[in-house]
Scaffold this active site. Structure first.
Site, PDB file in Angstrom:
ATOM      1  N   THR A  16      -2.566   6.389   1.349  1.00 26.43           N
ATOM      2  CA  THR A  16      -3.555   6.636   0.294  1.00 26.43           C
ATOM      3  C   THR A  16      -3.859   5.374  -0.514  1.00 26.43           C
ATOM      4  OG1 THR A  16      -1.703   7.440  -0.993  1.00 26.43           O
ATOM      5  CG2 THR A  16      -3.117   9.083  -0.004  1.00 26.43           C
ATOM      6  N   ASP A  17      -4.883   5.482  -1.367  1.00 24.36           N
ATOM      7  CA  ASP A  17      -5.291   4.331  -2.178  1.00 24.36           C
ATOM      8  C   ASP A  17      -4.678   4.394  -3.575  1.00 24.36           C
ATOM      9  OD1 ASP A  17      -7.219   3.693  -0.122  1.00 24.36           O
ATOM     10  OD2 ASP A  17      -8.368   5.364  -0.913  1.00 24.36           O
ATOM     11  N   SER A  46      -3.840   3.256  -9.147  1.00 24.62           N
ATOM     12  CA  SER A  46      -5.050   3.555  -8.395  1.00 24.62           C
ATOM     13  C   SER A  46      -5.570   2.227  -7.872  1.00 24.62           C
ATOM     14  CB  SER A  46      -6.090   4.205  -9.302  1.00 24.62           C
ATOM     15  OG  SER A  46      -7.314   4.271  -8.630  1.00 24.62           O
ATOM     16  N   ARG A  47      -5.570   2.077  -6.528  1.00 27.23           N
ATOM     17  CA  ARG A  47      -5.814   0.739  -5.978  1.00 27.23           C
ATOM     18  C   ARG A  47      -7.282   0.371  -5.885  1.00 27.23           C
ATOM     19  NH1 ARG A  47      -1.809   2.555  -2.276  1.00 27.23           N
ATOM     20  NH2 ARG A  47       0.206   2.066  -3.193  1.00 27.23           N
ATOM     21  N   VAL A  48      -8.168   1.340  -5.830  1.00 27.33           N
ATOM     22  CA  VAL A  48      -9.585   0.958  -5.680  1.00 27.33           C
ATOM     23  C   VAL A  48     -10.487   1.514  -6.780  1.00 27.33           C
ATOM     24  CG1 VAL A  48      -9.487   0.688  -3.186  1.00 27.33           C
ATOM     25  CG2 VAL A  48     -10.058   2.897  -4.139  1.00 27.33           C
TER      26      VAL A  48
END
Ligand code: ATP
Ligand code: MG
Length: 588
Positions: free
Chosen positions: A423-424, A449-451
């Site tokens: 997951t991102d 939350s990476r993006v």
């Protein structure tokens, strides 16, 4: 019998009445043309065939049987199958069916018929389907459907979609030539369906617009674009620090009873009026929990744009296994039409357990924690199907919120680490926080939350300022809280401020906040307006402040909603108004 050197084949003709000599000759000619060998035809009475006949031919090793079904029932079924592939909608249904009837010609389809070797625990081993393909649907003689899940040298492993109690060793199994799939269409919105798309909410039958295989390849890189639109959950802690964008996959992870489902349901409730189709897939849950979730969605008017796919704990493992893929196929239907979709998989730990039982029953080698070797692929191929499609592909999106349950907070266990790496980002919910009353119980340090940051609205970006940093500092100093009386003034103030922020992030379930409301609260808190309010009173202050803003400066809220931007002037105005409200509350 069809011998290997093709000298002669034995065929049996099944029908209610003895065939005429001419009919017999026609059958023999048909088989001669097909197999290029001599044919010996015998007749057997079958009273079940009302009209037409069935021709069965056994192959050389007696294990493969070919069937040419020309009975009325079979022809009707063929016609029905053909119809399911038509793009029917309420406008074109009558002309399309008329045309289909007009042009329809029955076909003598050759069917491979296999035999059940063994059956039990929702799994059947079938021989005699040498051409069966992976994930093909097969039909047992009692009408139960199954899916080919394991291909071996001389037999196939089939998972059953129904109780297999009437299936016994020696039962016949027919191939259907179709990959397992689910009907899809607009009418699914507002409904509760099982993993095969059948309604289970007591409502009327659902008219489908098409049929999609449950498994399909994920959109390629070329067909995607970067996440660029925010998907607001209405939860202050998430939208401010762990923003989610359309097309992102954000994991919700935590122990049992830490508010995972509530968080996902809140995200669905917040999509009201935002033109997002929401799909909630329940896997292996108690039927009562799912009923409660559906009730919550209904009470908040969220069923108008939602679909619930349910494979509860009492359903056979194969249905629990395909449920998320079915939900995803439904989501893809809307995504490919250019719409936005939010899909919740609740939860993937139970999905992995269902797949583990299937795999062990199919005799696959167990690996770590007895999961089969392809357990990573199980979830990666599901979550990869979420995407923000490129403009050429219609610009639709599917955002996934998978849920994973941990045991005793262990996020480094097998399934959690797998899904975290797919997951991102993840939102980690902690039992200790939950029981301390901090709800939603988000652990700020372990969540990320990476993006989504790229998709966060400008207003939120400018309002959120140093929130994460301030909270991190607070958590570092938190241990000193117990010495509060011995601390210097500055430290005590800093601690008070941090604690106030934690209270600010508390939010009751099912009460999503709008972007403008979140911005107002953050601006007020980070400018230390709430600094001296005792933490216990912050909840009331928040509600009061929002009501006050609504009365005194509705234009400020409207501007933020409309433009998604927070001008410096507006920011100052919010601080001034918040101070005014504070002094008002101090007076009373
Ligand atoms: P399970 O592991 O059983 O699936 P879960 O992690 O999905 O549990 P929920 O069912 O969402 O947790 O919530 C557990 C309980 O906590 C419920 O009774 C719910 O009402 C309550 N709860 C969840 N979030 C909040 C909140 N923000 N405020 C108050 N109560 C909450
Ligand atoms: Mg739950």
């Amino acid at each position: 019998m069809l011998t290997q050197n093709n000298t002669k084949i034995e065929a049996t003709l099944y029908c209610a009445q003895p065939p005429s000599e001419q009919q017999k000759q026609q059958c023999i000619q048909f088989l001669k043309n097909k197999y290029h060998s001599d044919v010996e035809l015998s007749w057997k009475e079958d009273k079940d065939i009302k009209e037409g006949f069935r021709l069965e031919v056994e192959s050389w090793n007696c294990r493969v049987k070919s069937v040419f079904d020309w009975s009325v029932e079979s022809r009707f079924q063929q016609f029905k199958d053909d119809l399911t592939h038509l793009p029917l909608s309420s406008e074109n249904i009558v002309p399309l069916i008329k045309e289909a009837i007009h042009h329809w010609t029955p076909k003598a389809l050759e069917q491979e018929v296999g035999t059940v070797l063994s059956v039990g625990d929702g799994i059947a081993t079938v021989s005699g389907l040498p051409n069966a393909t992976y994930q093909e649907v097969v039909l047992f003689s009692n009408g139960v459907r199954g899916m080919v899940q394991d291909l071996r040298r001389d037999e196939v492993g089939v998972i059953l979609f129904d109780e297999g109690s009437d299936i016994a060793e020696g039962s016949f199994v027919k191939r259907t030539g179709k990959a397992a799939g689910i009907p899809v269409g607009e009418e699914f919105i507002g409904r509760v369906v099982d993993a095969l798309g059948n309604p289970i909410d007591g409502g009327e039958a659902i008219r489908a617009n098409g049929y999609r295989p449950v498994e399909s390849p994920a959109p390629s890189i070329k067909d995607r674009q970067a996440v660029y639109r925010p998907l607001e959950t209405g939860i202050l802690a998430i939208d401010s620090m762990f923003p989610i964008g359309h097309g992102q996959r954000e994991l919700i992870i935590g122990d049992r009873q830490t508010g995972k489902t509530s968080l996902a349901v809140d995200a669905i409730l917040n999509q009201k009026g935002k033109n997002v189709v929401c799909i909630y897939v329940a896997i292996g849950q108690k039927a009562s929990s799912v009923a409660q979730t559906v009730d919550t969605l209904r009470r908040h008017g969220a069923m108008e744009y939602s679909i619930v796919v349910n494979a509860s704990a009492s359903e056979p493992a194969p249905l629990q296994y395909i449920a998320p893929y079915s939900g995803c196929a439904l989501g893809e239907y809307f995504m490919n039409k250019g719409q936005s979709v939010l899909i919740v998989y609740d939860d993937l730990s139970k999905h992995a357990i269902a797949y583990r039982s299937l795999s062990l029953l199919l005799g696959r080698a167990p690996g770590r924690e007895a999961y089969p070797g392809d357990i990573f692929y199980l979830h990666s191929r599901l979550l990869e199907r979420s995407a923000q499609l490129s403009a050429e592909k219609g610009g639709g999106s599917m955002t996934a919120l998978p849920i994973v349950e941990t045991k005793a907070g262990d996020i480094s266990a097998y399934i959690p680490t797998n899904v975290i790496s797919i997951t991102d980002g993840q939102i980690y919910l902690e039992s200790d926080l939950f029981f301390a009353g901090q709800r939603p119980a988000i652990n700020v340090g372990l969540s990320v939350s990476r993006v989504g940051g790229d998709a966060q609205s400008k207003a939120m970006k400018s309002a959120v300022g140093t929130l994460r940093l301030d909270l991190a500092q607070f958590h570092e100093m938190e241990v000193f809280m117990q010495f509060a009386s011995d601390l210097d003034e500055a430290t005590r103030k800093q601690l008070n401020y941090g604690q106030g922020l934690m209270y600010l992030l508390r939010q009751d379930k099912h009460q999503p906040l709008k972007l403008s409301q979140q911005v107002v609260l953050l601006v007020a808190a980070l400018n230390r307006v709430m600094q001296d309010i005792p933490p216990g009173e912050i909840g009331d202050f928040k509600d009061g402040l929002l009501r006050y803003m609504e009365q005194e400066a509705p234009e400020v809220l409207q501007e933020i909603e409309r433009t998604g931007v927070l001008r410096d002037m507006v920011k100052e105005k919010i601080v001034t108004l918040a101070r005014n409200y504070l002094s008002l509350t101090n007076k009373t």
